[in-house]
Design an enzyme around this catalytic site. Structure first.
Site, PDB file in Angstrom:
ATOM      1  CE  LYS A 113      -4.214  -1.988   1.824  1.00 54.01           C
ATOM      2  NZ  LYS A 113      -3.816  -3.407   2.005  1.00 54.01           N
TER       3      LYS A 113
HETATM    4  C1  LIG Z   1      -4.413  -4.469   1.331  1.00 53.54           C
HETATM    5  C2  LIG Z   1      -3.661  -5.745   1.230  1.00 53.54           C
HETATM    6  C3  LIG Z   1      -4.042  -6.779   0.337  1.00 53.54           C
HETATM    7  C4  LIG Z   1      -5.296  -6.698  -0.512  1.00 53.54           C
HETATM    8  O1  LIG Z   1      -5.203  -5.753  -1.532  1.00 53.54           O
HETATM    9  P1  LIG Z   1      -6.511  -5.183  -2.269  1.00 53.54           P
HETATM   10  O2  LIG Z   1      -6.040  -4.052  -3.081  1.00 53.54           O
HETATM   11  O3  LIG Z   1      -7.454  -4.760  -1.173  1.00 53.54           O
HETATM   12  O4  LIG Z   1      -7.076  -6.304  -3.081  1.00 53.54           O
HETATM   13  C5  LIG Z   1      -3.246  -7.912   0.261  1.00 53.54           C
HETATM   14  N1  LIG Z   1      -2.141  -8.045   1.030  1.00 53.54           N
HETATM   15  C6  LIG Z   1      -1.743  -7.083   1.889  1.00 53.54           C
HETATM   16  C7  LIG Z   1      -0.524  -7.320   2.720  1.00 53.54           C
HETATM   17  C8  LIG Z   1      -2.468  -5.908   2.018  1.00 53.54           C
HETATM   18  O5  LIG Z   1      -2.078  -4.959   2.903  1.00 53.54           O
END
Ligand SMILES: *Cc1c(COP(=O)(O)O)cnc(C)c1O
Length: 469
Positions: A113
């Protein structure tokens, strides 16, 4: 480029107009009127680019109302070795013959993220400086999203962050990551309750429209368009790193929750990137796997959401999914409105008997799900075969990716977090803890800054009034 809403009720707007917003005014999600396309010759010309140069080449097309020199400067300021600990920003590492790991977790909070949110922080600050405005971001977190948002917004002019988290319910690492921030524009509020209480407070404050307007309350959730746009870049980066000729296809395996990450991959494919399969992996919370297998999208109630060892994928519905469905139903906002109406009243919609589902089956998406045992076995297998320790979310992706792998076609597994964030699960799988990156060794010993509050909307509004920008 102009942006429209999936529900059809928004006048076309520029990138800067939708940048700070969440939902479109009509309740839909924003999308470009048309996806920009990249020719094979352009792709070939991108082979030698650094990550910031590639990001500029792509994002320039989406953020075309920001002067090019400004956008370039914001991107250069974001994707640095200082922030991402590697020049490559998203390094590609071989896991086995023809199988690669696309490392997206080298940012400050050790999860993918950061790639989008670090840019968002700089874009928000820039936009607010242009208008002289300010923003008070209110969020709820059970761990990952909150810390990514705080590390993106710390020290930014015109921005304050009020982050609610359930008191004493996050892991020690996650708690320390957030609460050790000493920046005066970051406010950690530990709520005496559970995550749902935090989320309910955010909803209640956001529904108080007078308060929301008066104190410029905003959010940074995963439906923000700029986050999706920033994520498109690393699909190009992954493809460029593992291919040698311009029409060579690859597949991506993506651990998925809210459909934000893989939505970016889907758009990269629509732009002309030679992606064969987008392999969507869920954990036990398999709303999306169910849809791609059956055509039925059935959202879960919060008590039906399992708490798993890949917690950032524990979702009841996928908040970015409407973007994909809008395209799948031929970009007809009336169909989207009817489907989401049905979701509200019945809790599901069923496309299985419609021509739309035929289109979806040809769109390159395949899916699968993974259990706790699968994660443990995959972490062990990858470690034995490559010496690399992957985290539990990435393991869900690798497990499902291998099931859908085609011979002779490179498979790129998207790494969404570093194992250091999920120490207990790694100990369970391997019998020893993962390495911590330099600088994180003593995280839990740093002084912490937070305030404990009750599950009380008035108390929290009062706190915001006293500390808002
Ligand atoms: C947010 C997150 C996901 C999922 O991603 P999306 O964009 O919501 O599909 C998967 N793995 C980790 C470690 C995350 O922080």
């Amino acid at each position: 480029m102009r942006y429209i809403s999936t529900r059809g009720g928004m006048a076309p707007a520029a990138f800067s107009d939708i940048l700070l917003g969440g939902l479109a005014p009509d309740g839909g999600l924003t999308l470009p009127e048309d996806y920009p396309t990249v020719t094979p010759a352009e792709l070939a010309g991108w082979r030698g680019l650094s990550y910031p140069e590639l990001a500029f080449a792509i994002l320039q097309r989406f953020a075309d109302d920001i002067p090019a020199a400004d956008l370039h400067a914001l991107i250069d300021k974001t994707y640095t070795v200082a922030a991402f600990r590697t020049e490559a920003i998203a390094p590609v590492t071989p896991l086995a013959d023809g199988i690669w790991l696309l490392g997206l977790s080298n940012g400050p909070t050790l999860a993918f993220k950061d790639i989008a949110l670090q840019l968002l922080g700089n874009l928000f600050e820039y936009a607010l400086l242009q208008t002289g405005g300010h923003l008070n971001i209110l969020g709820a977190t059970s761990g990952d999203t909150g810390s990514s948002a705080e590390y993106a917004m710390r020290g930014k002019r015109g921005i304050r962050v009020f982050m609610l988290s359930p008191h004493r319910k996050m892991s020690r690492f996650q708690t320390a990551q957030m609460f050790s921030l000493q920046d005066p524009n970051i406010f950690n509020l530990a709520v005496r309750g559970v995550f749902d209480d935090c989320q309910d407070i955010v909803k209640a404050v956001s529904n108080d429209t007078a308060f929301k307007a008066r104190y410029s309350i905003g959010t940074v959730n995963s439906i923000n368009w700029a986050r999706v746009a920033a994520q498109i870049v690393y699909y190009f980066k992954g493809w460029l790193a593992v291919t040698t000729h311009d029409d060579q296809e690859v597949s991506f395996a993506v651990p998925s929750g809210n459909f934000g990450n893989i939505c970016a991959g889907y758009i990269a494919k629509r732009m002309g990137l030679p992606i064969r399969r987008l392999i969507l992996a869920t954990n036990e919370n398999d709303v999306l796997n169910e849809f791609f297998r059956t055509g039925i999208y059935r959202v879960r109630k919060s008590e039906q959401v399992a708490h798993t060892s890949s917690p950032s994928m524990d979702i009841s519905k996928a908040s970015n999914f409407e973007r994909f469905i809008y395209d799948a139903v031929g970009r007809d906002p009336a169909v989207v409105r009817a489907l989401w109406q049905q979701l509200d009243t019945q809790g599901f919609f069923d496309l299985s008997a419609t021509p739309y589902f035929q289109t979806i089956r040809q769109s390159g998406f395949v899916s699968g799900s993974s259990t706790h045992q699968d994660r443990m076995a995959t972490i062990r297998r990858v470690y034995q075969e490559s010496g690399i320790v992957i985290d539990t979310h990435t393991a869900d992706g690798v497990k499902v990716g291998l099931e859908h792998r085609e011979a002779d076609l490179p498979l790129i597994c998207v790494e969404t977090a570093l194992p250091a964030k999920f120490e207990e699960s790694i100990v369970e799988a391997l019998g020893h803890p993962p390495e911590r990156p330099a600088g994180y060794e003593d995280l839990e010993d740093l002084p912490q800054r937070f305030e404990v509050v009750d599950v009380d909307v008035n108390q929290i509004q009062d706190y915001i009034v006293r500390h808002a920008d």
